[in-house]
Design an enzyme around this catalytic site. Sequence first.
Site, PDB file in Angstrom:
ATOM      1  N   GLU A 184      -6.585   5.078   7.762  1.00 36.70           N
ATOM      2  CA  GLU A 184      -6.267   6.481   7.431  1.00 36.70           C
ATOM      3  C   GLU A 184      -7.443   7.135   6.706  1.00 36.70           C
ATOM      4  OE1 GLU A 184      -2.521   5.666   5.552  1.00 36.70           O
ATOM      5  OE2 GLU A 184      -1.647   5.185   7.502  1.00 36.70           O
ATOM      6  N   ASN A 243       0.875  -1.170   0.000  1.00 41.94           N
ATOM      7  CA  ASN A 243       0.000   0.000   0.000  1.00 41.94           C
ATOM      8  C   ASN A 243       0.914   1.222   0.000  1.00 41.94           C
ATOM      9  OD1 ASN A 243      -1.740   2.090   0.589  1.00 41.94           O
ATOM     10  ND2 ASN A 243      -2.140   1.448   2.700  1.00 41.94           N
ATOM     11  N   HIS A 274      -9.328   1.542   4.850  1.00 45.25           N
ATOM     12  CA  HIS A 274      -8.073   1.736   5.571  1.00 45.25           C
ATOM     13  C   HIS A 274      -8.291   2.749   6.695  1.00 45.25           C
ATOM     14  CE1 HIS A 274      -3.971   2.802   6.559  1.00 45.25           C
ATOM     15  NE2 HIS A 274      -3.602   1.689   5.959  1.00 45.25           N
ATOM     16  N   SER A 292       3.564  -2.076  10.293  1.00 49.12           N
ATOM     17  CA  SER A 292       5.006  -2.179  10.536  1.00 49.12           C
ATOM     18  C   SER A 292       5.599  -3.524  10.128  1.00 49.12           C
ATOM     19  CB  SER A 292       5.341  -1.864  12.001  1.00 49.12           C
ATOM     20  OG  SER A 292       5.001  -0.524  12.309  1.00 49.12           O
ATOM     21  N   LYS A 299       0.163   4.271  -0.264  1.00 52.15           N
ATOM     22  CA  LYS A 299      -0.415   5.494   0.329  1.00 52.15           C
ATOM     23  C   LYS A 299      -0.144   6.673  -0.611  1.00 52.15           C
ATOM     24  CE  LYS A 299       0.094   3.347   4.803  1.00 52.15           C
ATOM     25  NZ  LYS A 299       0.208   3.478   6.238  1.00 52.15           N
ATOM     26  N   GLY A 320       2.856   2.252  10.802  1.00 58.53           N
ATOM     27  CA  GLY A 320       3.904   3.264  10.687  1.00 58.53           C
ATOM     28  C   GLY A 320       4.646   3.552  11.982  1.00 58.53           C
ATOM     29  N   GLU A 377      -5.334  -4.546  10.793  1.00 60.50           N
ATOM     30  CA  GLU A 377      -4.280  -3.541  10.959  1.00 60.50           C
ATOM     31  C   GLU A 377      -4.544  -2.729  12.236  1.00 60.50           C
ATOM     32  OE1 GLU A 377      -2.269  -2.466   6.980  1.00 60.50           O
ATOM     33  OE2 GLU A 377      -3.991  -1.171   7.233  1.00 60.50           O
TER      34      GLU A 377
HETATM   35  P1  PGA Z   1       3.064   0.356   7.570  1.00 62.78           P
HETATM   36  O1  PGA Z   1       1.592   0.624   6.995  1.00 62.78           O
HETATM   37  O2  PGA Z   1       3.525  -0.951   7.003  1.00 62.78           O
HETATM   38  O3  PGA Z   1       3.872   1.527   7.073  1.00 62.78           O
HETATM   39  O4  PGA Z   1       2.945   0.306   9.056  1.00 62.78           O
HETATM   40  C1  PGA Z   1       0.677  -0.434   6.843  1.00 62.78           C
HETATM   41  C2  PGA Z   1      -0.639   0.095   6.322  1.00 62.78           C
HETATM   42  O5  PGA Z   1      -1.089   1.152   6.771  1.00 62.78           O
HETATM   43  O6  PGA Z   1      -1.280  -0.543   5.450  1.00 62.78           O
END
Ligand code: PGA
Length: 259
Positions: free
Chosen positions: A97, A10, A95, A210, A12, A172, A166
């Site tokens: 976010e 992903n 997601h 992560s 983003k 992150g 998640e």
């Molecule tokens: P990350 O993000 O691997 O940077 O923690 C995962 C995600 O939000 O899909």
Amino acid sequence: MFAPILIVGNWKMHGRIADVAQIDAMARGIAQRPRADVMMAVAPPATLIAHARPSAGEVVLGAQNCHAAASGAHTGDLSAGMLKEVGARFVIVGHSERRADHGETDALVSHKATAARSEGLGVIVCVGESQRERDAGQAEEVCARQVRGSLPTGALDPDFVAVAYEPLWAIGSGRTPSADEIASAHAAVRDACQTVGLSGDAVRVLYGGSVKPANAAQILATPGVDGALVGGASLTADDLLAIRAAAPDRQPIQSSPPA
Ligand code: PGA
């Protein structure tokens, strides 16, 4: 369309046209080490899907969001059909976010997932608890509620509908849940899938938050984990290929019953 194990990048809001070279490099890496049991996929910004398509090879391209409607007066939005036309084969919906930045509710996520399915696209539905919810002992309950509310309506085919667990606090942050915490959240997700008619045994439940080359083998070997949704570590071919290589072998799914 989904293989037994899904490794999904992903991107983003990262990536310019030049970065499509990373997807080309992923395709070359897969061609050197083909595996029928793993699907590797990348959801770059929608602006890059058409650019990535000619050399994506076995890298399955997808989108990070779609609108719930097929067309209409929705300035700035993209429909599932538009994304399909430029090369998306799946859409990530819900997601955290997007839930946070755009106030997306379970009901809206379900509408988006339904729109994607009606175009024949796969969907990866994201769920996960906040730190506060985990501290309050509500992680499983929150995930189950999100699954029940966010899956598409209509026939639910596990080859086209996957769930990504998640935990918000792991995204992150460099922090990951323990293997027990992942296993129990994934079991709760499967139970919730079963209650709404998506086979809990067959649905692919991915872990996200992560994931990186250094922890991928351990996470992907955790009971109930069928792959990973990877943010930061999906931006370079080397990292995403290393995560793919860390996936334990699984039997490829038979497309027709063995004779
Ligand atoms: P990350 O993000 O691997 O940077 O923690 C995962 C995600 O939000 O899909």
